[in-house]
Scaffold this active site. Structure first.
Site, mmCIF file in Angstrom:
data_model
loop_
_atom_site.group_PDB
_atom_site.id
_atom_site.type_symbol
_atom_site.label_atom_id
_atom_site.label_comp_id
_atom_site.label_asym_id
_atom_site.label_seq_id
_atom_site.Cartn_x
_atom_site.Cartn_y
_atom_site.Cartn_z
ATOM 1 N N GLU A 1 0.828 -1.213 0.000
ATOM 2 C CA GLU A 1 0.000 0.000 0.000
ATOM 3 C C GLU A 1 0.860 1.261 0.000
ATOM 4 O O GLU A 1 0.617 2.193 -0.759
ATOM 5 C CB GLU A 1 -0.944 0.011 1.213
ATOM 6 C CG GLU A 1 -2.020 -1.051 1.183
ATOM 7 C CD GLU A 1 -3.036 -0.860 0.078
ATOM 8 O OE1 GLU A 1 -3.257 0.279 -0.373
ATOM 9 O OE2 GLU A 1 -3.631 -1.873 -0.340
ATOM 10 N N ARG B 1 -8.928 3.321 -7.951
ATOM 11 C CA ARG B 1 -8.265 3.186 -6.657
ATOM 12 C C ARG B 1 -9.346 3.115 -5.582
ATOM 13 O O ARG B 1 -10.316 3.868 -5.624
ATOM 14 C CB ARG B 1 -7.331 4.380 -6.381
ATOM 15 C CG ARG B 1 -6.298 4.668 -7.457
ATOM 16 C CD ARG B 1 -5.386 3.532 -7.771
ATOM 17 N NE ARG B 1 -4.700 3.060 -6.579
ATOM 18 C CZ ARG B 1 -4.046 1.917 -6.504
ATOM 19 N NH1 ARG B 1 -3.992 1.109 -7.530
ATOM 20 N NH2 ARG B 1 -3.438 1.566 -5.388
ATOM 21 N N ASN C 1 1.183 3.860 -3.108
ATOM 22 C CA ASN C 1 0.826 5.274 -2.923
ATOM 23 C C ASN C 1 1.954 6.192 -3.384
ATOM 24 O O ASN C 1 1.707 7.209 -4.044
ATOM 25 C CB ASN C 1 0.499 5.567 -1.459
ATOM 26 C CG ASN C 1 -0.902 5.160 -1.073
ATOM 27 O OD1 ASN C 1 -1.722 4.799 -1.912
ATOM 28 N ND2 ASN C 1 -1.178 5.201 0.220
#
Length: 146
Positions: free
Chosen positions: A46, A105, A50
């Site tokens: 994650e 997303r 990002n």
């Protein structure tokens, strides 16, 4: 005794799995449960995703930095980029918030991190980048970092 690792790599999506596996290999010395290992790998995925998608807007010239330290069964993990930064960190931490709905997303990155880690700190400045600091104490640690 503290044991540390630092890693840096190009902001390319194919490097996300490299980062996940490398961090997992480093923390394996603590003999985490499969759930703990899966949670850490998910958090790394994650954070790196990002940085690549939001921080660097998929610019492969960007560099993602990861540092991991282990001490007394505590894992401290930092994922950092020098990308665009986050204008409103509190808004970004809200479940389902995304600045990239066109990329499908989910907006659950920070929520996932908060659920899997004991502590999550997000430091960001627009135009200078973002650092996510995460901490987790492993329940079954064998304290092998002597």
């Amino acid at each position: 005794m503290k044991n540390e690792m630092n890693l840096q790599f190009s902001a390319l999506s194919q490097n996300e799995s490299f980062a996940r596996v490398t961090v997992a290999a480093f923390i394996a010395q603590l003999d985490p449960t499969m759930d703990e290992l899966t949670e850490i790998k998910t958090v790394v995925s994650e954070g790196v995703t990002n940085a690549i998608i939001h921080g660097y807007e998929n610019d492969p010239e960007g560099i993602v930095y990861i540092s991991v330290s282990i001490e007394d069964g505590m894992i401290e993990l930092s994922i950092k980029d020098n990308g665009s930064g986050i204008a409103d960190v509190e808004e970004a931490r809200q479940p389902l918030f995304t600045t990239k709905p066109d990329l499908e997303r989910s907006g659950m990155g920070f929520t996932i991190m908060e659920n899997f880690m004991d502590e999550v700190e997000v430091h960001s400045q627009p135009g200078t980048g973002t650092e996510i600091r995460l901490r987790k104490h492993l329940s079954t640690s064998k304290m092998l970092c002597n």
